[in-house]
Design a protein around this motif. Structure first.
Motif, short mmCIF file in Angstrom:
data_model
loop_
_atom_site.label_atom_id
_atom_site.label_comp_id
_atom_site.label_asym_id
_atom_site.label_seq_id
_atom_site.Cartn_x
_atom_site.Cartn_y
_atom_site.Cartn_z
N ILE A 122 39.38 4.49 -20.63
CA ILE A 122 38.80 5.57 -21.41
C ILE A 122 38.35 4.97 -22.73
N HIS A 180 36.93 5.82 -26.47
CA HIS A 180 36.94 6.98 -27.36
C HIS A 180 36.74 6.51 -28.80
N ASP A 219 36.40 10.54 -33.97
CA ASP A 219 35.85 11.70 -33.26
C ASP A 219 36.40 12.98 -33.88
N ILE A 238 41.18 11.24 -30.75
CA ILE A 238 41.54 10.16 -29.82
C ILE A 238 42.95 10.35 -29.28
N SER A 271 42.91 11.53 -25.77
CA SER A 271 42.70 10.53 -24.72
C SER A 271 44.00 9.79 -24.41
N VAL A 317 43.25 3.09 -22.89
CA VAL A 317 42.37 3.74 -23.87
C VAL A 317 41.88 2.66 -24.82
N HIS A 371 32.11 11.13 -31.78
CA HIS A 371 32.20 11.73 -30.45
C HIS A 371 31.37 11.00 -29.39
#
Length: 101
Positions: free
Chosen positions: A43, A45, A49, A54, A57, A75, A83
């Motif tokens: 993932i 991220h 964001d 985060i 996630s 992650v 974002h």
């Protein structure tokens, strides 16, 4: 998308924490099947964001890992990105994809 973003960004506030956790678990359940094939899931991220933090996630990754015996769930945080980190720093995003591959 706007509904999902509003639910995730407001998680833990206004008494919506339980709904948020249910949503995270549903996402994790849906994606965990990907990890069952023995492949890892990554993932990416943005750390800045403002729409979906985060931390979401990381929680999804933990929930997914608990539901699969496949590869690792990782992650990758793109420092200072928001974002859409793949649009904000395409070269940095490609570098992460190269690390994954």
């Amino acid at each position: 998308v706007h509904f999902l973003a509003s639910q995730l960004s407001g998680a833990g506030r206004d008494g919506r924490g339980d709904a948020y956790l249910r949503l995270l678990r549903e996402v994790a359940d849906g994606m965990a099947g990907l990890g069952r094939k023995g492949k890892g899931i990554s993932i990416v991220h943005g750390t800045a964001d403002a729409v979906v933090p985060i931390s979401n996630s990381h929680r999804v990754a933990e929930e997914m890992q608990a539901r699969t015996e496949g590869g690792p769930i990782r992650v990758f945080g793109m420092e200072g990105m928001g974002h859409c980190p793949m649009e904000e720093d395409p070269d940095g995003f490609v570098d992460i994809v190269k690390q994954i591959l």
